[in-house]
Design a protein around this motif. Structure first.
Motif, mmCIF file in Angstrom:
data_model
loop_
_atom_site.group_PDB
_atom_site.id
_atom_site.type_symbol
_atom_site.label_atom_id
_atom_site.label_comp_id
_atom_site.label_asym_id
_atom_site.label_seq_id
_atom_site.Cartn_x
_atom_site.Cartn_y
_atom_site.Cartn_z
ATOM 1 N N LEU A 124 0.842 -1.187 0.000
ATOM 2 C CA LEU A 124 0.000 0.000 0.000
ATOM 3 C C LEU A 124 0.883 1.245 0.000
ATOM 4 N N ASP A 125 0.287 2.403 -0.305
ATOM 5 C CA ASP A 125 0.989 3.647 -0.019
ATOM 6 C C ASP A 125 0.548 4.098 1.377
ATOM 7 N N TYR A 126 1.124 5.180 1.874
ATOM 8 C CA TYR A 126 0.839 5.571 3.255
ATOM 9 C C TYR A 126 -0.622 5.967 3.464
ATOM 10 N N ASP A 127 -1.211 6.638 2.483
ATOM 11 C CA ASP A 127 -2.620 7.019 2.612
ATOM 12 C C ASP A 127 -3.504 5.777 2.682
ATOM 13 N N GLU A 128 -3.198 4.798 1.853
ATOM 14 C CA GLU A 128 -3.972 3.552 1.862
ATOM 15 C C GLU A 128 -3.783 2.807 3.177
ATOM 16 N N ALA A 129 -2.552 2.801 3.687
ATOM 17 C CA ALA A 129 -2.276 2.119 4.954
ATOM 18 C C ALA A 129 -3.009 2.799 6.103
ATOM 19 N N LEU A 130 -3.066 4.132 6.080
ATOM 20 C CA LEU A 130 -3.797 4.854 7.122
ATOM 21 C C LEU A 130 -5.284 4.545 7.050
ATOM 22 N N ASN A 131 -5.841 4.530 5.848
ATOM 23 C CA ASN A 131 -7.254 4.191 5.686
ATOM 24 C C ASN A 131 -7.535 2.769 6.172
ATOM 25 N N PHE A 132 -6.592 1.868 5.921
ATOM 26 C CA PHE A 132 -6.667 0.488 6.420
ATOM 27 C C PHE A 132 -6.828 0.504 7.943
ATOM 28 N N MET A 133 -6.017 1.305 8.619
ATOM 29 C CA MET A 133 -5.946 1.296 10.078
ATOM 30 C C MET A 133 -7.124 1.973 10.760
ATOM 31 N N ILE A 134 -7.800 2.880 10.060
ATOM 32 C CA ILE A 134 -8.907 3.608 10.698
ATOM 33 C C ILE A 134 -10.275 3.072 10.285
#
Length: 282
Positions: A124-134
């Motif tokens: 993932l990119d960082y934005d995708e990883a953040l969306n994953f986590m929230i």
């Protein structure tokens, strides 16, 4: 009964299982991959053999979570099981109950380091990883299998995941921080062994030689070298070139202060402020 080793993905679950399996399933405390395989995941497809479910329906196995655990527990022996699932329910189906569970070890990791590990593992990119986590509706499954959700795990968000396990009163839980395990490995693992022995009514002192061997043989560098030499069963293949993505990526070198941009650091501090404060990360 099941002794859960629970965590959000990429939070140190594998390391804890490597330590526990080396200590409890060997004579000398020396790690090998055949030992960690003794601590399987729940749920997996094999747990639903004989149950009538639709593997192409994402949540359908949740109807049989409890029955599958009862089947696992028929021999009345204690089993360690890994899971990333929330402790909750889907469509009125509980993930587990106190009849099938004896205790839990829950590993939590600073989300500011976790994000980089998720980014690498899931490509993932960082934005995708953040969306994953929230995402409170997040789930995971074996994406290498086409239209097969048999091992579906509802993980929800980083915060909801740990709160679901922490806020229950049905069975004892040991909450450990990945960072503490990293910085005070001997002390934290010794304390963990005492917790397990107490739960399982094992009336013996910690075996110091096995403890030390378990720690030394499961250091990040040794596990990373093991994967390089022999591969590692929990590594997944890249979606881009089908080559294996290294499971043991950065380890202790994963330092959010050096890796993440200031903007992303600030965003994560704001997004996870409550959890960061609760675990004294800030």
């Amino acid at each position: 009964m099941i002794f859960w080793i629970a965590s959000y993905p990429k939070s140190g679950n594998t390391w804890v299982r490597a330590l526990i399996s080396s200590y409890y399933y060997s004579q000398d405390g020396i790690f090998s991959e055949k030992l960690i395989k003794k601590i399987g995941q729940f749920p997996e497809k094999v747990h639903f053999d004989g149950f009538n479910y639709n593997k192409e329906a994402i949540t359908d196995t949740s109807r049989f979570w409890i029955e599958a655990q009862e089947k696992i527990n028929k021999d009345k022996k204690i089993k360690f099981k890994k899971t990333h699932s929330c402790l909750g329910s889907i469509n009125g189906n509980n993930f587990t109950n106190k009849k099938n569970t004896i205790a839990c070890i829950y590993i939590v990791r600073d989300p500011r380091n976790l994000i980089t590990s998720l980014k690498n593992h899931y490509e993932l990119d960082y934005d995708e990883a953040l969306n994953f986590m929230i995402s409170e509706k997040k789930f995971i499954y074996d994406q290498q299998k086409h239209n097969d959700y048999s091992d579906f795990q509802f993980i929800s968000s980083w915060e909801k995941n740990f709160l679901s396990w922490k806020n229950q009163n049905d069975f004892p839980i040991k909450l450990i921080k990945y960072e503490d395990l990293l910085n005070k490995t001997y002390y934290i693992f010794e304390d963990l062994i005492k917790f397990i022995n107490n739960i399982l009514k094992i009336d013996e002192n910690v075996i110091q030689d096995k403890l030390k061997n378990s720690i030394e043989s499961t250091s990040f560098n040794k596990l990373k070298q093991y994967e390089k030499d022999y591969g590692f069963s929990e590594a997944v293949n890249s979606k881009n070139n089908y080559k294996s993505i290294p499971f043991f990526h950065l380890g202790p070198k994963n330092d959010w202060k050096k890796i993440l941009s200031k903007d992303l650091q600030e965003k994560l501090n704001i997004t996870f402020n409550k959890g960061l404060k609760f675990f004294s990360y800030i």
